[in-house]
Motif scaffolding. Structure first.
Motif, PDB file in Angstrom:
ATOM      1  N   LEU A 196       0.233   4.407  -6.315  1.00  0.00           N
ATOM      2  CA  LEU A 196       1.677   4.631  -6.033  1.00  0.00           C
ATOM      3  C   LEU A 196       2.401   3.793  -6.643  1.00  0.00           C
ATOM      4  O   LEU A 196       3.520   3.723  -7.419  1.00  0.00           O
ATOM      5  CB  LEU A 196       1.780   4.677  -4.452  1.00  0.00           C
ATOM      6  CG  LEU A 196       1.301   5.707  -3.726  1.00  0.00           C
ATOM      7  CD1 LEU A 196       1.585   5.423  -2.120  1.00  0.00           C
ATOM      8  CD2 LEU A 196       1.984   7.053  -3.906  1.00  0.00           C
ATOM      9  N   MET A 197       1.844   2.311  -6.520  1.00  0.00           N
ATOM     10  CA  MET A 197       2.444   1.203  -7.348  1.00  0.00           C
ATOM     11  C   MET A 197       2.664   1.614  -9.023  1.00  0.00           C
ATOM     12  O   MET A 197       3.869   1.274  -9.403  1.00  0.00           O
ATOM     13  CB  MET A 197       1.839  -0.099  -6.969  1.00  0.00           C
ATOM     14  CG  MET A 197       2.085  -0.849  -5.675  1.00  0.00           C
ATOM     15  SD  MET A 197       1.037  -1.802  -5.136  1.00  0.00           S
ATOM     16  CE  MET A 197       1.580  -3.030  -6.376  1.00  0.00           C
ATOM     17  N   LEU A 198       1.766   1.884  -9.430  1.00  0.00           N
ATOM     18  CA  LEU A 198       1.460   2.110 -10.734  1.00  0.00           C
ATOM     19  C   LEU A 198       2.352   3.170 -11.196  1.00  0.00           C
ATOM     20  O   LEU A 198       3.086   3.047 -12.260  1.00  0.00           O
ATOM     21  CB  LEU A 198      -0.055   2.320 -11.345  1.00  0.00           C
ATOM     22  CG  LEU A 198      -1.022   1.298 -11.326  1.00  0.00           C
ATOM     23  CD1 LEU A 198      -2.347   1.559 -11.207  1.00  0.00           C
ATOM     24  CD2 LEU A 198      -0.795   0.435 -12.430  1.00  0.00           C
ATOM     25  N   GLU A 199       2.439   4.255 -10.605  1.00  0.00           N
ATOM     26  CA  GLU A 199       3.285   5.484 -10.862  1.00  0.00           C
ATOM     27  C   GLU A 199       4.563   5.105 -10.847  1.00  0.00           C
ATOM     28  O   GLU A 199       5.414   5.907 -11.660  1.00  0.00           O
ATOM     29  CB  GLU A 199       2.646   6.507  -9.668  1.00  0.00           C
ATOM     30  CG  GLU A 199       1.444   7.197 -10.164  1.00  0.00           C
ATOM     31  CD  GLU A 199       1.228   8.057  -8.910  1.00  0.00           C
ATOM     32  OE1 GLU A 199       2.029   8.269  -7.975  1.00  0.00           O
ATOM     33  OE2 GLU A 199      -0.052   8.412  -8.966  1.00  0.00           O
ATOM     34  N   ASN A 200       4.990   4.248  -9.954  1.00  0.00           N
ATOM     35  CA  ASN A 200       6.445   4.081  -9.668  1.00  0.00           C
ATOM     36  C   ASN A 200       7.158   2.548 -10.176  1.00  0.00           C
ATOM     37  O   ASN A 200       8.391   2.423  -9.950  1.00  0.00           O
ATOM     38  CB  ASN A 200       6.809   4.123  -8.040  1.00  0.00           C
ATOM     39  CG  ASN A 200       6.488   5.498  -7.603  1.00  0.00           C
ATOM     40  OD1 ASN A 200       7.513   6.420  -7.992  1.00  0.00           O
ATOM     41  ND2 ASN A 200       5.522   5.693  -6.927  1.00  0.00           N
ATOM     42  N   SER A 201       6.316   1.855 -10.556  1.00  0.00           N
ATOM     43  CA  SER A 201       6.820   0.514 -11.341  1.00  0.00           C
ATOM     44  C   SER A 201       6.760   0.663 -12.870  1.00  0.00           C
ATOM     45  O   SER A 201       7.460  -0.223 -13.292  1.00  0.00           O
ATOM     46  CB  SER A 201       5.921  -0.565 -10.682  1.00  0.00           C
ATOM     47  OG  SER A 201       4.649  -0.548 -11.259  1.00  0.00           O
ATOM     48  N   PHE A 202       6.136   1.586 -13.237  1.00  0.00           N
ATOM     49  CA  PHE A 202       6.081   1.639 -14.736  1.00  0.00           C
ATOM     50  C   PHE A 202       7.601   1.611 -15.266  1.00  0.00           C
ATOM     51  O   PHE A 202       8.413   2.259 -14.966  1.00  0.00           O
ATOM     52  CB  PHE A 202       5.426   2.870 -15.299  1.00  0.00           C
ATOM     53  CG  PHE A 202       5.098   2.998 -16.785  1.00  0.00           C
ATOM     54  CD1 PHE A 202       4.111   2.603 -17.601  1.00  0.00           C
ATOM     55  CD2 PHE A 202       6.181   3.866 -17.500  1.00  0.00           C
ATOM     56  CE1 PHE A 202       3.959   2.561 -18.727  1.00  0.00           C
ATOM     57  CE2 PHE A 202       5.931   3.758 -18.744  1.00  0.00           C
ATOM     58  CZ  PHE A 202       5.059   3.037 -19.549  1.00  0.00           C
ATOM     59  N   PRO A 203       7.862   0.899 -16.480  1.00  0.00           N
ATOM     60  CA  PRO A 203       7.018   0.148 -17.406  1.00  0.00           C
ATOM     61  C   PRO A 203       6.456  -1.384 -17.004  1.00  0.00           C
ATOM     62  O   PRO A 203       5.836  -1.965 -17.650  1.00  0.00           O
ATOM     63  CB  PRO A 203       7.533   0.084 -18.626  1.00  0.00           C
ATOM     64  CG  PRO A 203       9.035  -0.050 -18.108  1.00  0.00           C
ATOM     65  CD  PRO A 203       9.073   0.592 -16.975  1.00  0.00           C
ATOM     66  N   LEU A 204       6.671  -1.622 -15.684  1.00  0.00           N
ATOM     67  CA  LEU A 204       6.459  -2.872 -15.147  1.00  0.00           C
ATOM     68  C   LEU A 204       5.025  -3.103 -15.014  1.00  0.00           C
ATOM     69  O   LEU A 204       4.127  -2.037 -14.409  1.00  0.00           O
ATOM     70  CB  LEU A 204       7.064  -3.490 -13.872  1.00  0.00           C
ATOM     71  CG  LEU A 204       8.560  -3.249 -14.050  1.00  0.00           C
ATOM     72  CD1 LEU A 204       9.223  -3.975 -12.772  1.00  0.00           C
ATOM     73  CD2 LEU A 204       9.109  -4.188 -15.229  1.00  0.00           C
ATOM     74  N   PRO A 205       4.152  -4.067 -15.262  1.00  0.00           N
ATOM     75  CA  PRO A 205       2.741  -3.931 -14.848  1.00  0.00           C
ATOM     76  C   PRO A 205       2.390  -4.370 -13.369  1.00  0.00           C
ATOM     77  O   PRO A 205       3.423  -4.745 -12.688  1.00  0.00           O
ATOM     78  CB  PRO A 205       2.223  -5.320 -15.633  1.00  0.00           C
ATOM     79  CG  PRO A 205       3.548  -6.070 -15.843  1.00  0.00           C
ATOM     80  CD  PRO A 205       4.565  -5.100 -16.006  1.00  0.00           C
ATOM     81  N   VAL A 206       1.135  -3.987 -12.817  1.00  0.00           N
ATOM     82  CA  VAL A 206       0.993  -4.323 -11.507  1.00  0.00           C
ATOM     83  C   VAL A 206      -0.301  -5.132 -11.403  1.00  0.00           C
ATOM     84  O   VAL A 206      -1.184  -5.401 -12.387  1.00  0.00           O
ATOM     85  CB  VAL A 206       0.591  -2.957 -10.930  1.00  0.00           C
ATOM     86  CG1 VAL A 206      -0.158  -2.888  -9.659  1.00  0.00           C
ATOM     87  CG2 VAL A 206       1.777  -1.938 -10.807  1.00  0.00           C
ATOM     88  N   LYS A 207      -0.214  -5.831 -10.309  1.00  0.00           N
ATOM     89  CA  LYS A 207      -1.283  -6.893  -9.985  1.00  0.00           C
ATOM     90  C   LYS A 207      -1.729  -6.657  -8.525  1.00  0.00           C
ATOM     91  O   LYS A 207      -0.837  -6.284  -7.522  1.00  0.00           O
ATOM     92  CB  LYS A 207      -0.821  -8.221 -10.010  1.00  0.00           C
ATOM     93  CG  LYS A 207      -1.798  -9.270  -9.268  1.00  0.00           C
ATOM     94  CD  LYS A 207      -1.388 -10.702  -9.165  1.00  0.00           C
ATOM     95  CE  LYS A 207      -2.228 -11.791  -8.521  1.00  0.00           C
ATOM     96  NZ  LYS A 207      -1.879 -13.183  -8.494  1.00  0.00           N
ATOM     97  N   ALA A 208      -3.166  -6.123  -8.442  1.00  0.00           N
ATOM     98  CA  ALA A 208      -3.645  -5.908  -7.306  1.00  0.00           C
ATOM     99  C   ALA A 208      -4.360  -7.221  -6.715  1.00  0.00           C
ATOM    100  O   ALA A 208      -5.186  -8.068  -7.197  1.00  0.00           O
ATOM    101  CB  ALA A 208      -4.903  -4.933  -7.596  1.00  0.00           C
ATOM    102  N   SER A 209      -3.874  -7.359  -5.583  1.00  0.00           N
ATOM    103  CA  SER A 209      -4.146  -8.701  -4.913  1.00  0.00           C
ATOM    104  C   SER A 209      -4.647  -8.424  -3.489  1.00  0.00           C
ATOM    105  O   SER A 209      -4.109  -7.768  -2.634  1.00  0.00           O
ATOM    106  CB  SER A 209      -3.051  -9.731  -4.807  1.00  0.00           C
ATOM    107  OG  SER A 209      -1.910  -9.023  -4.221  1.00  0.00           O
ATOM    108  N   GLY A 210      -5.769  -9.216  -2.969  1.00  0.00           N
ATOM    109  CA  GLY A 210      -6.378  -8.955  -1.691  1.00  0.00           C
ATOM    110  C   GLY A 210      -7.250  -7.933  -1.510  1.00  0.00           C
ATOM    111  O   GLY A 210      -7.089  -6.747  -2.062  1.00  0.00           O
TER     112      GLY A 210
END
Length: 247
Positions: A196-210
């Motif tokens: 969901l984050m990848l689909e809706n934050s693009f073109p900003l990158p995503v960090k998976a934490s925890g």
């Protein structure tokens, strides 16, 4: 693929949380920094009061490991002025990455203008100093619709108020790892939330934490499209092993 260059090796416990004295906790941080240098991880993520120590160790070692820290951690409820002041101090002490906890409580309460103001002001501060900025949205505190909305809010703030050159340097990040969930539910990155984050934050990158504790889990996240992984299991992941617990 050099998986080490995706890994933000993380130690964010206070002395009290770790059941240690202040001096003992400093030694744990120093050991984490030394490990990050030896393993050549992308970054060491520590509390703001440890930034100067980490930066000095890295400079002395002539290492390229970055120093990251968390701002307004772990709840994100502080006023904008306090967020900015904490970030400015971290910048002055040598932080390369600033991982802000967004005020997800205000967001959930509908105080959208307040949240937008914080995102714009804090991101501008970090980018003015050439820093990577990450926004921790605390996915475990949100439902799917809120994850979509908050990821898009951050994206839209950046697109509207910053330059295209900034996009790759402003991340949406999943979790603090400190949120208390019920019934054993995950408090870190899940595949569903990251998608969901990848689909809706693009073109900003995503960090998976925890919650990323094995090489296979890390590779899965990278294949999904994340650009950074925050984990206290960085050494085990780099060695192709699985860690038993932790962030």
């Amino acid at each position: 693929m050099d998986i080490r260059q995706y890994l933000d090796s993380t130690y964010l416990k206070t002395a009290q949380q770790a059941g240690l004295s202040d001096a003992e906790n400093v030694e744990v941080v120093k050991a984490a920094v030394a490990e990050a240098i030896e393993e050549n991880f992308k970054l060491i993520m520590i509390r703001p009061d440890m930034v100067a120590i980490a930066k000095q160790m890295i400079n002395d070692a002539k290492s390229h490991v970055l120093v990251g820290t968390v701002i307004d951690f772990p709840e994100g409820k502080s006023p904008l002025e306090e967020k900015l002041a904490e970030a400015e101090k971290a910048i002055a002490e040598g932080a390369d990455d600033l991982d802000f906890v967004i005020d997800y409580t205000a967001f959930k309460a509908g105080n959208i203008a307040e949240v937008k103001q914080q995102v714009v002001a804090c991101t501008r501060l970090g980018r003015k100093h050439g820093k990577i900025v990450k926004w921790i949205i605390e996915t475990a505190a949100l439902d799917d619709h809120e994850i979509v909305q908050l990821s898009a809010l951050i994206k839209n703030c950046v697109i509207t108020h910053l330059c295209e050159d900034d996009y790759n340097h402003v991340f949406v990040k999943s979790s603090t790892g400190f949120y208390k969930t019920e019934n054993g539910k995950p408090n870190g990155a899940t595949v569903a939330a990251i998608k969901l984050m990848l689909e809706n934050s693009f073109p900003l990158p995503v960090k998976a934490s925890g919650g990323v504790r094995s090489y296979e889990e890390a590779v899965e996240m990278i294949q999904l499209g994340v650009k950074r992984i925050g984990t206290s299991s960085a050494k085990a992941i780099a060695a192709g092993e699985a860690a038993s617990g932790g962030y």
